[in-house]
Write an enzyme that holds these catalytic residues in place. Sequence first.
Site, short mmCIF file in Angstrom:
data_model
loop_
_atom_site.label_atom_id
_atom_site.label_comp_id
_atom_site.label_asym_id
_atom_site.label_seq_id
_atom_site.Cartn_x
_atom_site.Cartn_y
_atom_site.Cartn_z
N ASP A 34 0.91 -1.14 0.00
CA ASP A 34 0.00 0.00 0.00
C ASP A 34 0.95 1.19 0.00
OD1 ASP A 34 -1.44 2.30 0.82
OD2 ASP A 34 -3.05 0.98 1.48
N HIS A 35 1.08 1.86 -1.13
CA HIS A 35 2.18 2.84 -1.23
C HIS A 35 2.02 3.99 -0.25
CE1 HIS A 35 -0.52 5.07 -3.95
NE2 HIS A 35 0.26 6.12 -3.74
N HIS A 47 -5.81 2.65 1.15
CA HIS A 47 -5.00 3.76 1.67
C HIS A 47 -5.64 4.43 2.89
CE1 HIS A 47 -3.09 3.07 -2.07
NE2 HIS A 47 -3.85 3.85 -2.81
C1 BG6 Z 1 -3.60 4.91 -6.40
C2 BG6 Z 1 -4.96 5.00 -7.07
O1 BG6 Z 1 -3.55 3.80 -5.54
O2 BG6 Z 1 -3.36 6.07 -5.66
C3 BG6 Z 1 -5.07 6.24 -7.93
O3 BG6 Z 1 -5.19 3.85 -7.87
C4 BG6 Z 1 -4.70 7.46 -7.12
O4 BG6 Z 1 -6.39 6.38 -8.46
C5 BG6 Z 1 -3.35 7.26 -6.43
O5 BG6 Z 1 -4.64 8.58 -8.00
C6 BG6 Z 1 -3.04 8.40 -5.50
O6 BG6 Z 1 -1.74 8.24 -5.01
P1 BG6 Z 1 -0.91 9.50 -4.50
O7 BG6 Z 1 0.36 8.90 -3.98
O8 BG6 Z 1 -0.72 10.39 -5.68
O9 BG6 Z 1 -1.74 10.13 -3.45
#
Ligand code: BG6
Length: 511
Positions: free
Chosen positions: A200-201, A263
């Site tokens: 989960d980045h 997230h």
């Molecule tokens: C991803 C989603 O996991 O996270 C995208 O699939 C979203 O739809 C993105 O735009 C948002 O990531 P960050 O790091 O830009 O907040």
Amino acid sequence: MAETSRHPFLQGLSKHRGAPPTAVVIFGASGDLTARKLIPAVYNLAADNLLPPDFHLSGYGRKEISNDAFRDLAAEAIKEFSRRELSDDVWDRIAAKTTYVAGGYDDPAAFDRLAAHLAQIDKEVGRDVQPLFYMSTPPSVFAPILRNLGASGLAEKHLGTSLHAKVIIEKPFGRDLESALKLNGTIREVLQEHQVYRIDHYLGKETVQDLLVQRFSNAIFEPLWNRNYIDNVQITVSEEVGVGTRGGYYEQSGALRDMIQNHTMQLVALTAMEPPVSLDAEAIRDEKMKLLRAIQPLDLGPNGDVARAQYAAGMIAGKPEPGYLEEAGIAAESSTETYAGIRLSINNWRWQGVPFYLRSGKRMARRVTEIAVQFKRPPGTLFAGGAFDLAANTLSFQIQPDEGLSLVLNGKVPGLETRTQPVKMNFSYSTTFGSNTPEAYERLVLDAMIGDGTLFIRGDEAETSWKLYTPLLEAWAEAGREGMGSYAAGSWGPANADELLVAREHVWRKP
Ligand code: BG6
């Protein structure tokens, strides 16, 4: 020894960062994520001298391309997407050990070739090299990859030693409880849980890790962190972007699956969990699990806990933007939500009665991820009446952009009469630490190489979160467009989401 260096939490933070000899294999080597995030992450780790001397990178994919062609693609990806410029010194070090293996995901012979390729790397290095497989493919091929890792013996490579095979699994991890259970089942057939790193980045973001540090290394928060002092918590993950070219994917996903279930729920867990006994992966994940289990099933009825909507045409940064239904690849009658608002009740000693409001949407007024902890108001006996502009004390963790932490207090306006006004104390990451912080994927790839699963999701966490949201996904699927709200692109969301807060006289923040 200084007092702080003996503190167990702070000791845990200075984990040794040296990775052993590793061969990273990226499945889905010509995909978008590989170019945008993974190759730049590897490059920046090299630039920071965080890769082990015996580091090998292999792309794996269906396209028949040569090693040189893959190296060229990788160099292009670094030029376009890395936070640092491509420097020949750094790149030459990686390029020399970058290779490509062509093969299908359901082709056992190709996995045997991959196994031979990795055995050859062990031989050249002259010792065991840890294999780290990164599944950066569409989820439809997760299962065949896993099965072939098992059949080829790669899943068990160096098992029983610290250099055992490890597998990073990209999101989405299932699309409901049933599919998540099935995927976990397939994983368990070939791998042990300690070999699995579910991404989960958001957990790789610096400010998300800082949330743990702020909560547990500052003694002033813990005594207040409960239902006696906190009135409500609002977690916002809003984006300005629409679905862009990802309409096909998004139609099958929607805000709940794409942002809330994964997230946003991780942010809830880290904000609300009990202090872990240590910073070890299992200790933290056990606390997150306890918290997730204490969340009550959602009320799906009228005036319940949920709201959804789609964006209509509107203006963002002075530019007209189309509505969701007018975007490319979107069905004219689509019932996919681009916004989800949720009210969570956590039934434990600490949080009972404190609503946690979550919202996430595309094409909103601003891109912001924040966790706002709103404290109870003081009794209104002293500063009551028109001259006193009082705000509830609010501590907000700015996850992105403008990373930092702020606290709203009430102060006296200078002058001979006593007037009050809310004032803000601000800690800004970039002002204090500069702005060149590592990207989430750098941290996550390094942690997996080191074998630290703290910032990854355990199988039971994913299942528990899906268990909470699957009844809602089913209810929405059945309702079609009925009950779908609407909000103008560039606004702070739909009116039906305001109603989640009205019962407690709360309002959404406009961060
Ligand atoms: C991803 C989603 O996991 O996270 C995208 O699939 C979203 O739809 C993105 O735009 C948002 O990531 P960050 O790091 O830009 O907040």
